[in-house]
Design a protein around this motif. Sequence first.
Motif, PDB file in Angstrom:
ATOM      1  N   ASP A 518     -86.112  -2.239 -23.025  1.00  0.00           N
ATOM      2  CA  ASP A 518     -85.244  -2.146 -24.200  1.00  0.00           C
ATOM      3  C   ASP A 518     -85.999  -2.486 -25.488  1.00  0.00           C
ATOM      4  O   ASP A 518     -85.661  -1.987 -26.562  1.00  0.00           O
ATOM      5  CB  ASP A 518     -84.040  -3.083 -24.044  1.00  0.00           C
ATOM      6  N   LYS A 519     -87.022  -3.327 -25.363  1.00  0.00           N
ATOM      7  CA  LYS A 519     -87.778  -3.739 -26.549  1.00  0.00           C
ATOM      8  C   LYS A 519     -88.716  -2.628 -27.031  1.00  0.00           C
ATOM      9  O   LYS A 519     -88.927  -2.471 -28.235  1.00  0.00           O
ATOM     10  CB  LYS A 519     -88.599  -4.997 -26.217  1.00  0.00           C
ATOM     11  N   ILE A 520     -89.275  -1.844 -26.099  1.00  0.00           N
ATOM     12  CA  ILE A 520     -90.322  -0.905 -26.501  1.00  0.00           C
ATOM     13  C   ILE A 520     -89.864   0.557 -26.514  1.00  0.00           C
ATOM     14  O   ILE A 520     -90.592   1.420 -27.014  1.00  0.00           O
ATOM     15  CB  ILE A 520     -91.578  -1.061 -25.604  1.00  0.00           C
ATOM     16  N   LYS A 521     -88.679   0.841 -25.997  1.00  0.00           N
ATOM     17  CA  LYS A 521     -88.231   2.239 -26.015  1.00  0.00           C
ATOM     18  C   LYS A 521     -87.952   2.665 -27.455  1.00  0.00           C
ATOM     19  O   LYS A 521     -87.623   1.836 -28.315  1.00  0.00           O
ATOM     20  CB  LYS A 521     -86.987   2.413 -25.147  1.00  0.00           C
ATOM     21  N   PRO A 522     -88.116   3.949 -27.771  1.00  0.00           N
ATOM     22  CA  PRO A 522     -87.847   4.413 -29.135  1.00  0.00           C
ATOM     23  C   PRO A 522     -86.418   4.113 -29.554  1.00  0.00           C
ATOM     24  O   PRO A 522     -85.489   4.166 -28.738  1.00  0.00           O
ATOM     25  CB  PRO A 522     -88.103   5.921 -29.051  1.00  0.00           C
ATOM     26  N   GLU A 523     -86.263   3.774 -30.821  1.00  0.00           N
ATOM     27  CA  GLU A 523     -84.934   3.457 -31.336  1.00  0.00           C
ATOM     28  C   GLU A 523     -84.144   4.726 -31.638  1.00  0.00           C
ATOM     29  O   GLU A 523     -82.957   4.657 -31.981  1.00  0.00           O
ATOM     30  CB  GLU A 523     -85.049   2.581 -32.588  1.00  0.00           C
ATOM     31  N   ILE A 524     -84.801   5.885 -31.521  1.00  0.00           N
ATOM     32  CA  ILE A 524     -84.116   7.164 -31.711  1.00  0.00           C
ATOM     33  C   ILE A 524     -84.044   7.890 -30.368  1.00  0.00           C
ATOM     34  O   ILE A 524     -84.800   7.592 -29.450  1.00  0.00           O
ATOM     35  CB  ILE A 524     -84.853   8.043 -32.744  1.00  0.00           C
ATOM     36  N   ASP A 525     -83.140   8.829 -30.259  1.00  0.00           N
ATOM     37  CA  ASP A 525     -83.018   9.635 -29.053  1.00  0.00           C
ATOM     38  C   ASP A 525     -84.092  10.715 -29.121  1.00  0.00           C
ATOM     39  O   ASP A 525     -83.898  11.767 -29.743  1.00  0.00           O
ATOM     40  CB  ASP A 525     -81.619  10.255 -28.979  1.00  0.00           C
ATOM     41  N   VAL A 526     -85.231  10.452 -28.486  1.00  0.00           N
ATOM     42  CA  VAL A 526     -86.369  11.351 -28.645  1.00  0.00           C
ATOM     43  C   VAL A 526     -86.076  12.752 -28.115  1.00  0.00           C
ATOM     44  O   VAL A 526     -86.566  13.749 -28.664  1.00  0.00           O
ATOM     45  CB  VAL A 526     -87.632  10.775 -27.965  1.00  0.00           C
ATOM     46  N   VAL A 527     -85.291  12.857 -27.059  1.00  0.00           N
ATOM     47  CA  VAL A 527     -84.991  14.166 -26.485  1.00  0.00           C
ATOM     48  C   VAL A 527     -84.139  14.973 -27.454  1.00  0.00           C
ATOM     49  O   VAL A 527     -84.413  16.148 -27.732  1.00  0.00           O
ATOM     50  CB  VAL A 527     -84.292  14.023 -25.125  1.00  0.00           C
ATOM     51  N   GLU A 528     -83.088  14.351 -27.997  1.00  0.00           N
ATOM     52  CA  GLU A 528     -82.194  15.058 -28.902  1.00  0.00           C
ATOM     53  C   GLU A 528     -82.904  15.430 -30.205  1.00  0.00           C
ATOM     54  O   GLU A 528     -82.780  16.563 -30.699  1.00  0.00           O
ATOM     55  CB  GLU A 528     -80.964  14.192 -29.207  1.00  0.00           C
ATOM     56  N   VAL A 529     -83.668  14.487 -30.757  1.00  0.00           N
ATOM     57  CA  VAL A 529     -84.414  14.771 -31.984  1.00  0.00           C
ATOM     58  C   VAL A 529     -85.455  15.849 -31.729  1.00  0.00           C
ATOM     59  O   VAL A 529     -85.688  16.733 -32.554  1.00  0.00           O
ATOM     60  CB  VAL A 529     -85.082  13.490 -32.525  1.00  0.00           C
TER      61      VAL A 529
END
Length: 537
Positions: A518-529
């Motif tokens: 949870d700390k290192i995952k992107p704060e944006i939805d990389v798949v959707e973006v």
Amino acid sequence: MSTKVGLERRIARWMEDHRGLIVVLVVLPLSLIFDALMKLRHWIFHKFISAPEKHEDRVRSVQKQVLRWNKQSEVERRLMCTARPNWQSLSTTFFRKEFCHKISIPLYDILELKVPYMTIRVEPMVSIGQVTAFLVPRGYTLAVCLEVAEATLGGLAMGVGMTTYSHKVGLYQETIVAYELVLADGSLVRATKDNEYSDLYYTLPWSHGTLGFLVALELQIIKIKPYLKLEYIPVKGQKQYCDMLRDLSGALDKNRVTPDYLEATVYNKEEAVIMVGNFADVPDDEKHKINRVTRWYKPWFYKHVEGFLKKKKGYEYIPLEDYLLRHNKSIFWVVETMIPFGNNPLFRFLFGWLLPPKIAFLKFTTTPGVRAMTFTKQVFQDIVLPMTQLEDQIDICEELFNVYPVLVYPCRIYDHGLNRGQLRPPHKDQMVPGANYGMFNDLGVYGVPKLVREKKRFDAVDAMRKMERFTAGVGGYPFLYADIFMTRGEFEKMFDLTAYEQVRCKYNAEGAFPHLYDKIKPEIDVVEVGKQYIDPI
């Protein structure tokens, strides 16, 4: 496509087409002012507030903050994190600290140089630039010293670091003698590989601040000479430069005498320059061969190195501090994507002193829209991979990104046994014969993929997920400062979280600090973006 998305993409296209002008006229001057203000802030802190002898008082202040958090009701409690703003870190992600309980960690001092033990004790916010300026005049440097002056020693300890001395000593974590940590209950502990907190010692690297608050470090240092004699060896042929790197690094023979520093810059699939560095004094009759590579008017280091592809091999003497920070001015080769004309001699002479744009400022001014667009248009990854498959690394990197130059730093990865940290032991066929380590390497991939440069369709998510699958398949690991594209299940297959989860329970980190993923995952939805920006603008 919505009108808003279409407008955003047209604006982004205009900014891409005029990037160099925007950076020179806006970003560099503002970055310089920003940096001056930050330096003034640090000067005031060190002059009037901070002092090594007050370290224990500052640690008690951290403990008091954690104890106050413990007194809150479970309903009021939020997970804890440091109060350091996101823009001050080198991570490409923006962890949502506004949803956490923030703890101030004002720890910026060098505490003690322990020459008899060849170690230095520091607070976590000490930077690479700060410790290098302190150690080099005294005849020492960190055993693993990153090239980016803004990086903090605590950030590297909780994440990962590697450099061109790593073929001798391994990752940054291998050079840490002790961690001093404030745990979730407010207690202060010192973790070493041999004491009662050895489980913490092995799980703190790659934990990214999810097990406790780091308040001090003791790090290995090495004795140096004033200069590094750096030999440049141009090599044609992929197999030739890969074989040479394996040989020079000691990947084939643990008893091989290896150079003090070793690296390669790959300029295309079939051409690379290997750099071999050894500590040296400069003979009087070779003073003319001294090259202070970090002077503002000098060519960017990787461009200087590229020139040797057209020459026979050569050598020069570089002051050690210059060598350690040789890539700082151009942030390896990232600045070229911002200022395509930045290495022009006239630009360097007139404006080179403005470089580099400060990473903190770039993050400080990154809007969510810019963040969402840029991660799909560029790649910025460091990946730990086995040198036994160096050719395969270069091949897949070209297939997926076609970004050059590519950085290669050989590095030992030690077999500490099962469940002794987040890294799994190297595969048996990756081990150096007769040694307790395998020879891996950092593959540094930074820049704009060829398809993006040609304004063609580029699927960033698909490319990165393929790279992650390759990495997992060969027993490698991406540095977690950069965006990851794995699901939590995929992440937990790549990394060994057995000991990490045990330590989180044992030291009450569960419910007190975010989980590593949870700390290192992107704060944006990389798949959707990624779907929005998959096609050329």
